[in-house]
Write a protein that holds these residues in place. Structure first.
Motif, PDB file in Angstrom:
ATOM      1  N   UNK A 128       1.000  -1.165  -0.104  1.00 11.96           N
ATOM      2  CA  UNK A 128      -0.127  -0.082  -0.110  1.00 11.96           C
ATOM      3  C   UNK A 128       0.935   1.290   0.225  1.00 11.96           C
ATOM      4  N   UNK A 129       0.513   2.273  -0.664  1.00 10.02           N
ATOM      5  CA  UNK A 129       1.214   3.392  -1.012  1.00 10.02           C
ATOM      6  C   UNK A 129       0.651   4.551   0.168  1.00 10.02           C
ATOM      7  N   UNK A 130       1.460   5.197   0.854  1.00  8.63           N
ATOM      8  CA  UNK A 130       0.812   6.201   1.547  1.00  8.63           C
ATOM      9  C   UNK A 130       1.561   7.520   1.300  1.00  8.63           C
ATOM     10  N   UNK A 131       0.900   8.715   0.731  1.00  5.88           N
ATOM     11  CA  UNK A 131       1.062   9.637   0.260  1.00  5.88           C
ATOM     12  C   UNK A 131       1.398  10.664   1.254  1.00  5.88           C
ATOM     13  N   UNK A 132       2.293  11.440   1.123  1.00  9.17           N
ATOM     14  CA  UNK A 132       2.704  12.620   2.407  1.00  9.17           C
ATOM     15  C   UNK A 132       2.707  13.649   1.271  1.00  9.17           C
ATOM     16  N   UNK A 133       2.007  14.907   1.736  1.00 12.43           N
ATOM     17  CA  UNK A 133       2.023  16.191   1.152  1.00 12.43           C
ATOM     18  C   UNK A 133       2.942  17.048   2.092  1.00 12.43           C
ATOM     19  N   UNK A 134       4.014  17.606   1.859  1.00 11.34           N
ATOM     20  CA  UNK A 134       4.859  18.440   2.792  1.00 11.34           C
ATOM     21  C   UNK A 134       5.174  17.679   4.034  1.00 11.34           C
ATOM     22  N   UNK A 135       5.045  16.297   3.966  1.00 11.47           N
ATOM     23  CA  UNK A 135       5.304  15.417   5.367  1.00 11.47           C
ATOM     24  C   UNK A 135       4.054  15.243   5.980  1.00 11.47           C
ATOM     25  N   UNK A 136       2.839  15.793   5.700  1.00  9.98           N
ATOM     26  CA  UNK A 136       1.537  15.403   6.133  1.00  9.98           C
ATOM     27  C   UNK A 136       0.795  14.329   5.558  1.00  9.98           C
ATOM     28  N   UNK A 137       0.039  13.363   6.388  1.00  8.03           N
ATOM     29  CA  UNK A 137      -0.549  12.074   5.496  1.00  8.03           C
ATOM     30  C   UNK A 137      -1.647  12.661   4.747  1.00  8.03           C
ATOM     31  N   UNK A 138      -1.708  12.335   3.586  1.00  8.37           N
ATOM     32  CA  UNK A 138      -2.975  12.435   2.593  1.00  8.37           C
ATOM     33  C   UNK A 138      -3.937  11.764   2.242  1.00  8.37           C
ATOM     34  N   UNK A 139      -3.161  10.373   1.715  1.00 12.34           N
ATOM     35  CA  UNK A 139      -4.176   9.261   1.399  1.00 12.34           C
ATOM     36  C   UNK A 139      -3.346   8.006   1.408  1.00 12.34           C
ATOM     37  N   UNK A 140      -4.109   6.939   1.035  1.00 16.21           N
ATOM     38  CA  UNK A 140      -3.562   5.581   0.952  1.00 16.21           C
ATOM     39  C   UNK A 140      -3.903   4.901  -0.453  1.00 16.21           C
ATOM     40  N   UNK A 141      -2.635   4.579  -1.269  1.00 13.29           N
ATOM     41  CA  UNK A 141      -3.270   4.199  -2.631  1.00 13.29           C
ATOM     42  C   UNK A 141      -2.987   2.600  -2.772  1.00 13.29           C
ATOM     43  N   UNK A 142      -4.199   2.100  -3.374  1.00 18.03           N
ATOM     44  CA  UNK A 142      -4.174   0.692  -3.792  1.00 18.03           C
ATOM     45  C   UNK A 142      -3.049   0.376  -4.567  1.00 18.03           C
ATOM     46  N   UNK A 143      -2.977  -1.161  -4.824  1.00 21.37           N
ATOM     47  CA  UNK A 143      -2.053  -1.543  -5.794  1.00 21.37           C
ATOM     48  C   UNK A 143      -2.307  -1.186  -7.161  1.00 21.37           C
ATOM     49  N   UNK A 144      -1.422  -0.835  -8.144  1.00 24.87           N
ATOM     50  CA  UNK A 144      -1.502  -0.352  -9.410  1.00 24.87           C
ATOM     51  C   UNK A 144      -0.596   0.872  -9.792  1.00 24.87           C
ATOM     52  N   UNK A 152       5.510  13.123  -1.305  1.00 24.80           N
ATOM     53  CA  UNK A 152       6.368  11.883  -1.249  1.00 24.80           C
ATOM     54  C   UNK A 152       5.597  10.547  -0.900  1.00 24.80           C
ATOM     55  N   UNK A 153       5.908   9.493  -1.046  1.00 20.83           N
ATOM     56  CA  UNK A 153       5.275   8.203  -0.874  1.00 20.83           C
ATOM     57  C   UNK A 153       5.858   7.077   0.007  1.00 20.83           C
TER      58      UNK A 153
END
Length: 380
Positions: free
Chosen positions: A84-100, A111-112
């Motif tokens: 699972x990919x955890x997306x951070x925007x300027x170091x703050x949690x944004x969302x979790x991405x599924x496979x693909x 960053x991811x």
């Protein structure tokens, strides 16, 4: 020697005197960059000022476009099926991405962090604990877990693995402390493992560690080495008890159906006997009432008939006949059984009944057949 050191003159990096500082010319910088790009792509190395004035703006724009495109393409990333990919925007949690395949705003904006959620991690826990009935027992179990929520795992708890270990130790002590030794050593091992797993998972959800407890495998509990022999004897006695109980239960299962069958058969026989006796009694009562009605009509005849029927019933299975002649004092014996054995012909059997049988007083007794016929005539 550095330009700003003593004795280094008053020149700055751009060739100006220190006393007359002039900022760098932006057009000059662009011309130098254009010249180097032109040389890089095969252009001539012109140094004349007339040529420098004609800046190749197309090359600069193309270079900027290539840089922007490369920067945008750097935001493409692929998440594997087990991740699972955890997306951070300027170091703050944004969302979790599924496979693909996915795209994010390139660094330094977003960053991811990729987290493997299918990887199983396990650890073992072993300790000596006090049971509810104040016995000491050695318990060893293995706990397996995986990441369930990547965001919780990364940001809600500083050390989820340590939290899981501490929660396991707490739950095990509470569960073992609330159970008796016999239950722990025998049939309670599977139930205790299930209880421990559920309670540990509840704590993980409360702490929001993002971990999922997949299994708790509890090894057979055993007593301390100092009292192992006594516990082995107790376990052997318990096994003997269970074996005898199982044997007794098997014997009971074998005997009870037979006993039930015997009881059912006896009950059926008793019911049949009751019905038969009742039927016979009812038949006798009906016959008695019929005889009573006839007796009321002709008492003497009925009494005589009853007497003859009774005598006939008595003598039906008797081969010995005693004849009592009226007016005589003695009773003579008629051996019909012996006469039957001496001859099988009917003449021999009927001969004694047709002759006159003398009595002790010298009188001749009439034949038995004539006596019976005379009695029948009187009854009529």
């Amino acid at each position: 020697m550095a330009w700003n050191e003593p004795g280094g003159g008053n020149k700055d990096p751009w060739g100006n005197h220190q006393g007359n500082q002039v900022p760098p010319d932006f057009d000059e910088i662009i011309r130098n960059l254009n010249q180097r790009i032109t040389q890089l792509f095969g252009g001539g190395g012109h140094t004349g000022r007339g040529d420098d004035e004609h800046v190749n703006w197309r090359i600069i724009i193309l270079l900027i476009a290539v840089l922007i495109t490369g920067w945008l393409l750097s935001g493409i990333y692929i998440v594997d099926p087990a991740e699972r990919g955890v997306v951070l925007r300027f170091g703050a949690y944004t969302t979790v991405t599924e496979p693909g395949p996915h795209w994010r705003i390139p660094w330094p904006i977003e960053s991811v962090q990729v987290v493997n959620v299918d990887e199983i991690s396990s650890f073992s826990h072993k300790a000596s604990m006090l049971t509810q009935d104040e016995n000491i027992v050695d318990v060893e179990l293995t706990v397996q877990s995986r990441i369930q929520d990547a965001a919780y795992y990364l940001f809600q708890d500083q050390n989820p693995e340590k939290t899981l270990r501490d929660a396991t130790e707490t739950v095990v002590r509470k569960t073992i402390g609330g159970s008796k030794l016999d239950f722990i050593l025998t049939e309670g091992r599977g139930a205790i493992a299930v209880i421990i797993q559920e309670r540990v998972q509840d704590l993980m959800d409360q702490y929001r560690t993002g971990l999922l407890v997949t299994s708790v495998n509890m090894q057979p509990a055993k007593p301390p080495d100092e009292v192992k022999e006594a516990f082995d004897d107790a376990i052997k006695a318990r096994e003997d008890k269970e074996r005898l109980e199982n044997k007794a239960e098997a014997y009971s299962n074998e005997i009870l159906p037979q006993a039930r069958g015997e009881a059912a058969r006896a009950s059926a026989n008793a019911k049949a006997y009751r019905d038969r006796v009742i039927a016979e009694a009812q038949g006798e009562a009906s016959r008695f009432l019929a005889v009573l009605a006839e007796y009321k009509k002709a008492p003497e005849v009925t009494r005589e008939r009853l007497y003859l029927e009774t005598i006939e019933g008595v003598f039906a299975h008797n081969h010995k006949v005693l004849v009592d002649v009226p007016g005589g004092n003695n009773v003579f014996y008629l051996p019909l059984e012996q006469l039957t054995k001496q001859s099988s012909s009917s003449s021999i059997i009927t001969a004694p009944t047709t002759e006159m049988i003398p009595t002790d007083e010298g009188r001749i007794a009439p034949p038995l057949r004539d006596v019976m016929r005379d009695r029948e005539r009187r009854l009529r």
